[in-house]
Design an enzyme around this catalytic site. Structure first.
Site, PDB file in Angstrom:
ATOM      1  N   LEU B  55       0.849  -1.194   0.000  1.00  0.00           N
ATOM      2  CA  LEU B  55       0.000   0.000   0.000  1.00  0.00           C
ATOM      3  C   LEU B  55       0.892   1.254   0.000  1.00  0.00           C
ATOM      4  CD1 LEU B  55      -3.224  -0.077   2.148  1.00  0.00           C
ATOM      5  CD2 LEU B  55      -2.313   1.997   1.091  1.00  0.00           C
ATOM      6  N   GLU B  57       1.799   4.084  -2.823  1.00  0.00           N
ATOM      7  CA  GLU B  57       1.729   4.667  -4.171  1.00  0.00           C
ATOM      8  C   GLU B  57       3.034   5.310  -4.601  1.00  0.00           C
ATOM      9  OE1 GLU B  57      -0.618   4.847  -1.923  1.00  0.00           O
ATOM     10  OE2 GLU B  57      -2.380   3.997  -2.917  1.00  0.00           O
ATOM     11  N   GLN B  79      -5.517   2.389  -7.167  1.00  0.00           N
ATOM     12  CA  GLN B  79      -6.824   1.798  -6.861  1.00  0.00           C
ATOM     13  C   GLN B  79      -7.947   2.785  -7.183  1.00  0.00           C
ATOM     14  OE1 GLN B  79      -7.708  -0.317  -2.892  1.00  0.00           O
ATOM     15  NE2 GLN B  79      -7.087  -1.876  -4.373  1.00  0.00           N
ATOM     16  N   PHE B  80      -7.706   4.022  -6.901  1.00  0.00           N
ATOM     17  CA  PHE B  80      -8.594   5.117  -7.312  1.00  0.00           C
ATOM     18  C   PHE B  80      -7.683   6.275  -7.723  1.00  0.00           C
ATOM     19  CE2 PHE B  80     -11.472   2.654  -4.767  1.00  0.00           C
ATOM     20  CZ  PHE B  80     -12.742   2.917  -5.271  1.00  0.00           C
ATOM     21  N   ALA B  81      -8.144   7.071  -8.689  1.00  0.00           N
ATOM     22  CA  ALA B  81      -7.365   8.237  -9.115  1.00  0.00           C
ATOM     23  C   ALA B  81      -6.979   9.086  -7.911  1.00  0.00           C
ATOM     24  CB  ALA B  81      -8.183   9.082 -10.089  1.00  0.00           C
ATOM     25  N   ASP B  82      -7.903   9.186  -6.967  1.00  0.00           N
ATOM     26  CA  ASP B  82      -7.701  10.033  -5.792  1.00  0.00           C
ATOM     27  C   ASP B  82      -6.420   9.676  -5.025  1.00  0.00           C
ATOM     28  OD1 ASP B  82     -10.390   9.292  -6.618  1.00  0.00           O
ATOM     29  OD2 ASP B  82     -11.114  10.758  -5.160  1.00  0.00           O
ATOM     30  N   PHE B  83      -6.061   8.382  -5.012  1.00  0.00           N
ATOM     31  CA  PHE B  83      -4.878   7.968  -4.254  1.00  0.00           C
ATOM     32  C   PHE B  83      -3.589   8.220  -5.025  1.00  0.00           C
ATOM     33  CE2 PHE B  83      -8.293   5.133  -2.540  1.00  0.00           C
ATOM     34  CZ  PHE B  83      -8.512   5.930  -1.429  1.00  0.00           C
ATOM     35  N   HIS B 124     -13.112   9.201  -3.538  1.00  0.00           N
ATOM     36  CA  HIS B 124     -13.222   8.101  -4.509  1.00  0.00           C
ATOM     37  C   HIS B 124     -13.930   8.592  -5.769  1.00  0.00           C
ATOM     38  CE1 HIS B 124     -12.562   5.992  -0.681  1.00  0.00           C
ATOM     39  NE2 HIS B 124     -12.099   4.986  -1.400  1.00  0.00           N
TER      40      HIS B 124
HETATM   41  C1  LIG Z   1      -3.142   5.705   0.139  1.00  0.00           C
HETATM   42  C2  LIG Z   1      -4.258   4.762  -0.128  1.00  0.00           C
HETATM   43  N1  LIG Z   1      -4.138   3.855  -1.121  1.00  0.00           N
HETATM   44  C3  LIG Z   1      -5.136   2.994  -1.381  1.00  0.00           C
HETATM   45  C4  LIG Z   1      -6.290   3.013  -0.660  1.00  0.00           C
HETATM   46  C5  LIG Z   1      -7.432   2.070  -0.987  1.00  0.00           C
HETATM   47  N2  LIG Z   1      -7.659   1.168   0.144  1.00  0.00           N
HETATM   48  C6  LIG Z   1      -8.645   1.410   1.038  1.00  0.00           C
HETATM   49  S1  LIG Z   1      -8.630   0.316   2.303  1.00  0.00           S
HETATM   50  C7  LIG Z   1      -7.341  -0.529   1.631  1.00  0.00           C
HETATM   51  C8  LIG Z   1      -6.766  -1.700   2.364  1.00  0.00           C
HETATM   52  C9  LIG Z   1      -6.382  -1.304   3.746  1.00  0.00           C
HETATM   53  O1  LIG Z   1      -5.743  -2.343   4.402  1.00  0.00           O
HETATM   54  P1  LIG Z   1      -5.255  -2.175   5.901  1.00  0.00           P
HETATM   55  O2  LIG Z   1      -4.487  -0.915   6.049  1.00  0.00           O
HETATM   56  O3  LIG Z   1      -4.593  -3.428   6.284  1.00  0.00           O
HETATM   57  O4  LIG Z   1      -6.603  -1.960   6.713  1.00  0.00           O
HETATM   58  P2  LIG Z   1      -7.823  -3.007   6.831  1.00  0.00           P
HETATM   59  O5  LIG Z   1      -8.719  -2.731   5.690  1.00  0.00           O
HETATM   60  O6  LIG Z   1      -7.260  -4.364   6.793  1.00  0.00           O
HETATM   61  O7  LIG Z   1      -8.464  -2.669   8.120  1.00  0.00           O
HETATM   62  C10 LIG Z   1      -6.930   0.056   0.438  1.00  0.00           C
HETATM   63  C11 LIG Z   1      -5.831  -0.445  -0.413  1.00  0.00           C
HETATM   64  C12 LIG Z   1      -6.387   3.997   0.346  1.00  0.00           C
HETATM   65  N3  LIG Z   1      -7.497   4.122   1.089  1.00  0.00           N
HETATM   66  N4  LIG Z   1      -5.365   4.839   0.597  1.00  0.00           N
END
Ligand SMILES: Cc1ncc(C[n+]2csc(CCOP(=O)(O)OP(=O)(O)O)c2C)c(N)n1
Ligand SMILES: [Mg+2]
Lengths: 336, 320
Positions: B55, B57, B79-83, B124
């Site tokens: 995770l 970017e 995963q989304f443009a926003d990120f 999002h």
């Molecule tokens: C910077 C960023 N990149 C991608 C996402 C999309 N996203 C939302 S939740 C998630 C997984 C999160 O996993 P974790 O931190 O382990 O938390 P959990 O969902 O397991 O509680 C992702 C990739 C995001 N919210 N923020």
């Protein structure tokens, strides 16, 4: 730290259990409302994470800062959020704290120390650190700020930069990592290569605490210790709890990627059932008492949901569409 | 029938199959097939070339850049443009400057699932083509049709320059085509999506379809809007836009982005500076409101331009 840590009493435990239970019941309701197509936006649940989340929220006081994340319904309730405002946000009531502008897990009331998360994971770590810095500059002491994060969130630059910066200034920040084995579909083996996320604490020069996220008692003891250490000037504290997300990433997710064997390991236990067994085994309450508490929680949740469903939706005509507080600065971009 | 989303998947499949330099990198894109399933089955079909990223970017884009320097052709999924803003530094300061500074091009594609959908909310839903277009050194494309989603992604992979590929989530499932073309207009060429003589509507992304619906509405009143789909916002095909304005004398620019300094502002600026004499009326534009994208559907549907707000603006432009 100098002072000893007060032991977790029967009444502490039962109080925390009731928060967990209310959270579980509320989230069950959210899931059913989602299936009925009544929720605006997505639903992301914290099933299996209530013990850790409750233990975090419950050790904070009024005046502290709390920035919960995706799976912290329980911690939110423990910190003072309500069933009413939760349902208002999910059901899109105009009366909710976010006024329809943002939803579900993004809700908060920053003026009450209850920060409203942005989606970008890790971002709340430096934000809470900064809140604590301001409190210090203002001469306040004894304040603690806590934020929660997943295993995935620890891979972000913001987590790294925020924790490092907080450590440099020895801020009273508690970062609670729920290591629930997955970030969406990504297993820990594709997320980090250290043996244990707790190893990161040493790298930042902060105290580390390990917790069994399935065990309410261990969560309460660990968070009590970590929060107290931060409050007494011990600098940032990193808590890493192991557990398993017992639901899909969101209610849209079938969780097909779950390694079923994990359910049989220590992390796979349901913290609510573990707590119930503990309470009964201790002789504090009977199974019937607990069933009665569940009925009360269901009653509260259902009555509130019925009430919120009758509330108005936000009105686009009434909204001032203002992203700046200073009204003179608002530009009225028109089609002409 | 092939959806817009499936076209993106098929383009990646073809790129992997035909170019050994291509690999995919992004969160949850491996066995899971991505948050939107744009890489479904590709990890199994191309072992070792569809990689789940942490995770991170910033690291994802940075690694793609390094790989590109070494001759690879990475396609990165945000995963989304926003990120993508968490990877902004690598995109704009590294990928965008590499060729200018060193003479070595940076052939990466960064896929941004963009734009609003009901209930998406502030984080999002964003349309970020304008900010990426602002920095020199990046190609920014905004396919609005199934065919373009396919051919432009393949073309993006073949380009030596970094491409920010703004695919619109609102179009993922409900835009469908019978088949996919082998060739198409190149990146940098706009397309006249509907011909008309009374006014030119310049648009891109999901707003193409709102604009076409507005044109249908005005046609019932006897007015013919010409609708230009920009397809790529950088390079921006000023010639096609000016030629259309030369025919109609009126310009309405429609964009889902925020109004300040966006694509619509750029188009209006070019037409007024390069084609002022072609205009019979002051140009107009319709954008999203200047606030974060609201999550509640009742607010969101007013925040973004729609066929009816576009039609209303067109009526004003036509002095009706
Ligand atoms: C910077 C960023 N990149 C991608 C996402 C999309 N996203 C939302 S939740 C998630 C997984 C999160 O996993 P974790 O931190 O382990 O938390 P959990 O969902 O397991 O509680 C992702 C990739 C995001 N919210 N923020
Ligand atoms: Mg996780």
């Amino acid at each position: 730290m100098s002072k000893t840590i007060a032991p977790v009493t029967e009444s502490d435990y039962l109080k925390a259990y009731r928060v967990m239970l209310l959270s579980r019941v509320l989230e069950e309701k959210l899931a059913s409302l989602y299936r009925a197509g009544m929720i605006k936006g997505g639903v992301f649940l914290g099933r299996g994470q209530e013990a850790l989340s409750t233990a975090t929220g419950i050790h904070l006081r009024k005046g502290d800062i709390f920035a919960p994340l995706i799976r912290d319904q329980a911690g939110r309730l423990a910190f003072g959020d309500t069933v009413l405002d939760t349902l208002r946000t999910y059901l899109g009531s105009q009366l909710g704290s976010m006024r329809g502008r943002d939803g579900n897990i993004h809700r908060g009331r920053p003026r009450e120390g209850y920060y409203a998360m942005i989606s970008h994971l890790g971002a709340m770590v430096p934000a809470v650190a900064g809140g604590l810095l301001a409190r210090r500059l203002r001469g306040e002491s004894g304040v603690v700020g806590a934020t929660c994060l997943g295993d995935g969130g620890t891979s972000t630059g913001a987590f790294h930069e925020g924790l490092n910066a907080a450590a440099v200034d020895k801020l009273p920040l508690v970062v609670v990592v729920a290591n629930n084995q997955y970030a969406y579909s990504t297993p820990n083996s594709r997320q980090y290569a250290c043996a244990d996320l707790l190893d990161k604490a040493a790298g930042y020069g902060v105290a580390g605490h390990k917790a069994d996220g399935t065990d309410l008692l261990d969560c309460l003891q660990t968070l009590r210790k970590a929060v107290q250490a931060a409050r007494e000037g011990g600098g940032p504290q990193l808590v890493v709890a192991s557990l398993l997300r017992l639901v899909g990433h969101g209610e849209h997710d079938d969780f097909s990627y779950l390694d079923k064997n994990l359910k049989k390991t220590a992390v796979g236990a349901d913290c609510l059932l573990v707590a119930e067994k503990y309470i009964v085994d201790q002789g504090w309450k009977t199974a019937e008492n607990l069933a009665e508490w569940r009925r009360e929680a269901e009653q509260e949740v259902n009555t509130t949901a019925d009430r919120v469903r009758r509330e108005p939706s936000p009105d686009a005509e009434e909204d001032d569409w203002a992203a700046l507080s200073r009204s003179e600065y608002r530009e009225q971009f028109a089609a002409v | 029938m092939i959806t817009y989303l499936e076209a993106i998947r098929l383009a990646q499949q073809k790129a992997l199959a035909t170019d050994p330099r291509v690999f995919l990198y992004g969160q949850d894109i491996g066995n899971f097939g991505g948050a939107f399933k744009a890489t479904k089955n590709l990890a199994a079909e191309f072992p070792g070339r569809v990689l789940d990223a942490p995770l991170s970017e910033d690291a994802i884009v940075g690694m793609a850049i390094g790989a590109a320097i070494e001759g690879a052709r990475p396609i990165v999924e945000m995963q989304f443009a926003d990120f993508s803003t968490c990877g902004l530094n690598q995109i704009v300061n590294h990928a965008g400057t590499l060729f200018y500074r060193t003479g070595v091009p940076c052939p990466i594609v960064v896929r941004l699932p963009s734009g609003g959908t009901s209930g998406g909310g502030p984080f999002h839903s964003q349309s970020l083509e304008a900010i990426y277009a602002h920095w020199p050194g990046l190609v920014v494309v905004t396919p609005a049709t199934v065919e373009d989603a396919y051919t432009m992604l393949l073309e993006a992979v073949a380009l030596d320059d970094p491409v920010v590929f703004c695919e619109h989530k609102f179009l993922y499932y409900h835009l469908k085509a019978e088949s996919l073309p082998d060739t198409s207009l190149p990146i940098g060429k706009a397309r006249i999506a509907r011909t008309g003589r009374d006014a030119t509507v310049v648009t891109h992304g999901a707003m193409l379809h709102e604009s076409l619906a507005a044109a249908t509405e005005l046609a019932e009143d006897g007015y013919q809007l010409e609708v230009v789909d920009l397809r790529s916002v950088k390079p921006l095909d000023t010639d096609t836009v000016l030629a259309s304005v030369a025919r109609t004398g009126r310009l309405l620019v429609v964009s889902e982005e925020w109004p300040w300094g966006g694509v619509s502002a750029e188009v209006v600026s070019r037409v007024t500076t390069e084609g002022f004499g072609l205009l019979d009326a002051a140009p107009m534009r319709v954008n999203a409101k200047d606030t974060p994208v609201p999550y509640h559907p009742d607010l969101w549907s007013v925040h973004r331009p729609t066929a009816s707000t576009i039609a209303a603006a067109a009526r004003r432009l036509l002095d009706l």
